[in-house]
Scaffold this motif. Structure first.
Motif, PDB file in Angstrom:
ATOM      1  N   GLU A 241     123.698  -4.182  92.358  1.00 19.27           N
ATOM      2  CA  GLU A 241     122.918  -5.293  92.912  1.00 19.27           C
ATOM      3  C   GLU A 241     123.673  -5.945  94.055  1.00 19.27           C
ATOM      4  OE1 GLU A 241     121.583  -8.097  90.009  1.00 19.27           O
ATOM      5  OE2 GLU A 241     121.252  -6.528  88.524  1.00 19.27           O
ATOM      6  N   GLY A 242     122.962  -6.289  95.119  1.00 13.32           N
ATOM      7  CA  GLY A 242     123.581  -6.992  96.239  1.00 13.32           C
ATOM      8  C   GLY A 242     124.472  -6.085  97.060  1.00 13.32           C
ATOM      9  N   THR A 243     125.370  -6.707  97.779  1.00  9.51           N
ATOM     10  CA  THR A 243     126.301  -6.003  98.648  1.00  9.51           C
ATOM     11  C   THR A 243     127.447  -5.423  97.826  1.00  9.51           C
ATOM     12  OG1 THR A 243     125.777  -7.566 100.405  1.00  9.51           O
ATOM     13  CG2 THR A 243     127.803  -6.283 100.661  1.00  9.51           C
ATOM     14  N   SER A 244     127.804  -4.186  98.100  1.00 11.78           N
ATOM     15  CA  SER A 244     128.972  -3.603  97.423  1.00 11.78           C
ATOM     16  C   SER A 244     130.214  -4.377  97.840  1.00 11.78           C
ATOM     17  CB  SER A 244     129.133  -2.133  97.816  1.00 11.78           C
ATOM     18  OG  SER A 244     128.048  -1.373  97.341  1.00 11.78           O
ATOM     19  N   PRO A 245     131.103  -4.665  96.896  1.00 17.79           N
ATOM     20  CA  PRO A 245     132.310  -5.416  97.232  1.00 17.79           C
ATOM     21  C   PRO A 245     133.224  -4.640  98.187  1.00 17.79           C
ATOM     22  CG  PRO A 245     132.027  -5.261  94.837  1.00 17.79           C
ATOM     23  CD  PRO A 245     131.030  -4.350  95.466  1.00 17.79           C
ATOM     24  N   ALA A 246     133.993  -5.376  98.973  1.00 20.47           N
ATOM     25  CA  ALA A 246     135.105  -4.758  99.702  1.00 20.47           C
ATOM     26  C   ALA A 246     136.075  -4.256  98.633  1.00 20.47           C
ATOM     27  CB  ALA A 246     135.767  -5.776 100.615  1.00 20.47           C
ATOM     28  N   ARG A 247     136.853  -3.209  98.975  1.00 19.95           N
ATOM     29  CA  ARG A 247     137.666  -2.609  97.924  1.00 19.95           C
ATOM     30  C   ARG A 247     138.877  -1.897  98.494  1.00 19.95           C
ATOM     31  NH1 ARG A 247     135.162   2.259  94.454  1.00 19.95           N
ATOM     32  NH2 ARG A 247     136.094   3.544  96.062  1.00 19.95           N
ATOM     33  N   ALA A 248     139.923  -1.876  97.698  1.00 18.19           N
ATOM     34  CA  ALA A 248     141.083  -1.023  97.959  1.00 18.19           C
ATOM     35  C   ALA A 248     141.300  -0.191  96.706  1.00 18.19           C
ATOM     36  CB  ALA A 248     142.322  -1.853  98.258  1.00 18.19           C
ATOM     37  N   CYS A 249     141.818   1.006  96.887  1.00 20.94           N
ATOM     38  CA  CYS A 249     142.161   1.870  95.761  1.00 20.94           C
ATOM     39  C   CYS A 249     143.526   2.470  96.064  1.00 20.94           C
ATOM     40  CB  CYS A 249     141.110   2.962  95.578  1.00 20.94           C
ATOM     41  SG  CYS A 249     141.446   4.045  94.175  1.00 20.94           S
ATOM     42  N   VAL A 250     144.466   2.252  95.166  1.00 18.49           N
ATOM     43  CA  VAL A 250     145.825   2.726  95.400  1.00 18.49           C
ATOM     44  C   VAL A 250     146.349   3.478  94.185  1.00 18.49           C
ATOM     45  CG1 VAL A 250     146.390   0.882  97.035  1.00 18.49           C
ATOM     46  CG2 VAL A 250     146.817   0.538  94.615  1.00 18.49           C
ATOM     47  N   GLN A 251     147.220   4.425  94.451  1.00 17.68           N
ATOM     48  CA  GLN A 251     147.913   5.125  93.375  1.00 17.68           C
ATOM     49  C   GLN A 251     149.200   4.375  93.078  1.00 17.68           C
ATOM     50  OE1 GLN A 251     148.069   9.417  93.474  1.00 17.68           O
ATOM     51  NE2 GLN A 251     150.166   9.405  92.675  1.00 17.68           N
ATOM     52  N   VAL A 252     149.477   4.203  91.792  1.00 17.86           N
ATOM     53  CA  VAL A 252     150.671   3.496  91.344  1.00 17.86           C
ATOM     54  C   VAL A 252     151.474   4.387  90.401  1.00 17.86           C
ATOM     55  CG1 VAL A 252     149.631   1.206  91.635  1.00 17.86           C
ATOM     56  CG2 VAL A 252     149.407   2.391  89.442  1.00 17.86           C
ATOM     57  N   ALA A 253     152.726   4.051  90.214  1.00 18.73           N
ATOM     58  CA  ALA A 253     153.601   4.863  89.366  1.00 18.73           C
ATOM     59  C   ALA A 253     153.293   4.695  87.882  1.00 18.73           C
ATOM     60  CB  ALA A 253     155.068   4.500  89.630  1.00 18.73           C
ATOM     61  N   ALA A 254     152.904   3.485  87.480  1.00 21.13           N
ATOM     62  CA  ALA A 254     152.637   3.226  86.066  1.00 21.13           C
ATOM     63  C   ALA A 254     151.796   1.968  85.931  1.00 21.13           C
ATOM     64  CB  ALA A 254     153.943   3.062  85.298  1.00 21.13           C
ATOM     65  N   LEU A 255     151.105   1.867  84.802  1.00 21.80           N
ATOM     66  CA  LEU A 255     150.312   0.683  84.460  1.00 21.80           C
ATOM     67  C   LEU A 255     150.664   0.248  83.044  1.00 21.80           C
ATOM     68  CD1 LEU A 255     146.883   1.766  85.982  1.00 21.80           C
ATOM     69  CD2 LEU A 255     148.328  -0.112  86.774  1.00 21.80           C
ATOM     70  N   PRO A 256     150.401  -1.010  82.688  1.00 21.54           N
ATOM     71  CA  PRO A 256     150.726  -1.490  81.350  1.00 21.54           C
ATOM     72  C   PRO A 256     150.072  -0.648  80.254  1.00 21.54           C
ATOM     73  CG  PRO A 256     150.142  -3.323  82.773  1.00 21.54           C
ATOM     74  CD  PRO A 256     149.833  -2.072  83.540  1.00 21.54           C
ATOM     75  N   LYS A 257     150.786  -0.508  79.160  1.00 19.56           N
ATOM     76  CA  LYS A 257     150.305   0.145  77.941  1.00 19.56           C
ATOM     77  C   LYS A 257     149.955   1.620  78.129  1.00 19.56           C
ATOM     78  CE  LYS A 257     149.805  -3.827  75.491  1.00 19.56           C
ATOM     79  NZ  LYS A 257     150.356  -4.106  74.199  1.00 19.56           N
ATOM     80  N   GLY A 258     150.358   2.229  79.242  1.00 19.77           N
ATOM     81  CA  GLY A 258     150.065   3.633  79.478  1.00 19.77           C
ATOM     82  C   GLY A 258     148.669   3.895  80.019  1.00 19.77           C
ATOM     83  N   ALA A 259     148.001   2.854  80.494  1.00 27.94           N
ATOM     84  CA  ALA A 259     146.651   3.008  81.055  1.00 27.94           C
ATOM     85  C   ALA A 259     146.701   3.883  82.303  1.00 27.94           C
ATOM     86  CB  ALA A 259     146.067   1.642  81.395  1.00 27.94           C
ATOM     87  N   ARG A 260     145.577   4.533  82.605  1.00 29.50           N
ATOM     88  CA  ARG A 260     145.449   5.357  83.815  1.00 29.50           C
ATOM     89  C   ARG A 260     144.768   4.597  84.945  1.00 29.50           C
ATOM     90  NH1 ARG A 260     146.448  10.502  83.543  1.00 29.50           N
ATOM     91  NH2 ARG A 260     144.944  10.991  85.181  1.00 29.50           N
ATOM     92  N   ILE A 261     144.127   3.436  84.611  1.00 24.94           N
ATOM     93  CA  ILE A 261     143.381   2.658  85.596  1.00 24.94           C
ATOM     94  C   ILE A 261     143.471   1.172  85.280  1.00 24.94           C
ATOM     95  CG2 ILE A 261     141.243   2.984  84.267  1.00 24.94           C
ATOM     96  CD1 ILE A 261     139.706   2.867  86.961  1.00 24.94           C
ATOM     97  N   GLU A 262     143.449   0.382  86.339  1.00 27.55           N
ATOM     98  CA  GLU A 262     143.349  -1.074  86.239  1.00 27.55           C
ATOM     99  C   GLU A 262     142.494  -1.526  87.413  1.00 27.55           C
ATOM    100  OE1 GLU A 262     146.159  -5.116  86.179  1.00 27.55           O
ATOM    101  OE2 GLU A 262     147.088  -3.131  86.004  1.00 27.55           O
TER     102      GLU A 262
END
Length: 136
Positions: A103-124
């Motif tokens: 719905e509405g305008t798609s948000p502006a966005r950045a997508c970056v690769q990181v070395a690690a995330l909390p709790k072993g998650a693959r995405i945040e």
């Protein structure tokens, strides 16, 4: 003279923060949502067992719960940042993400690769939404 107001946003419909921060802060009409990882809000356990599609669905569900708690919706989101452990997951994440912001305008966005995330998650994913003068 400008007056600054802020309010911490918390909901039991999203996982509790894993550190000393708020799930979101509403400040002068702007909602700043902290990054959400794929934790189940009831158990606090990671969802998906490494399945990026399941993890992405859970992250977006958590983010929507925080938005709702502030009286907002995905249509009011103006900016997101996606953090991925592996950019090879971009296509799968992008397809699920597109379903969340229809719905509405798609948000502006950045997508970056990181070395690690909390709790072993693959995405945040974190976001910023505009609520105007409405104070959730």
């Amino acid at each position: 003279m400008n007056s600054f107001t802020s309010k911490a946003i918390y909901t039991n419909s999203a996982p509790a923060p894993v550190g000393p921060y708020s799930q979101a802060v509403l400040a002068n009409g702007w909602l700043y949502c902290s990054g959400q990882i794929p934790l189940d809000h009831s158990s606090g356990l990671l969802v998906g067992e490494g399945d990026i599609k399941a993890e992405t669905h859970q992250v977006l569900s958590n983010l929507k719960a925080v938005l709702r708690a502030a009286g907002s919706t995905p249509s009011q989101v103006v900016r997101t940042t996606i953090y991925l452990i592996d950019l090879n997951d971009f296509e799968a994440v992008n397809a699920i993400y597109a379903e969340a912001f229809t719905e509405g305008t798609s948000p502006a966005r950045a997508c970056v690769q990181v070395a690690a995330l909390p709790k072993g998650a693959r995405i945040e994913i974190d976001c910023i939404a505009y609520l105007g003068t409405k104070e959730g």
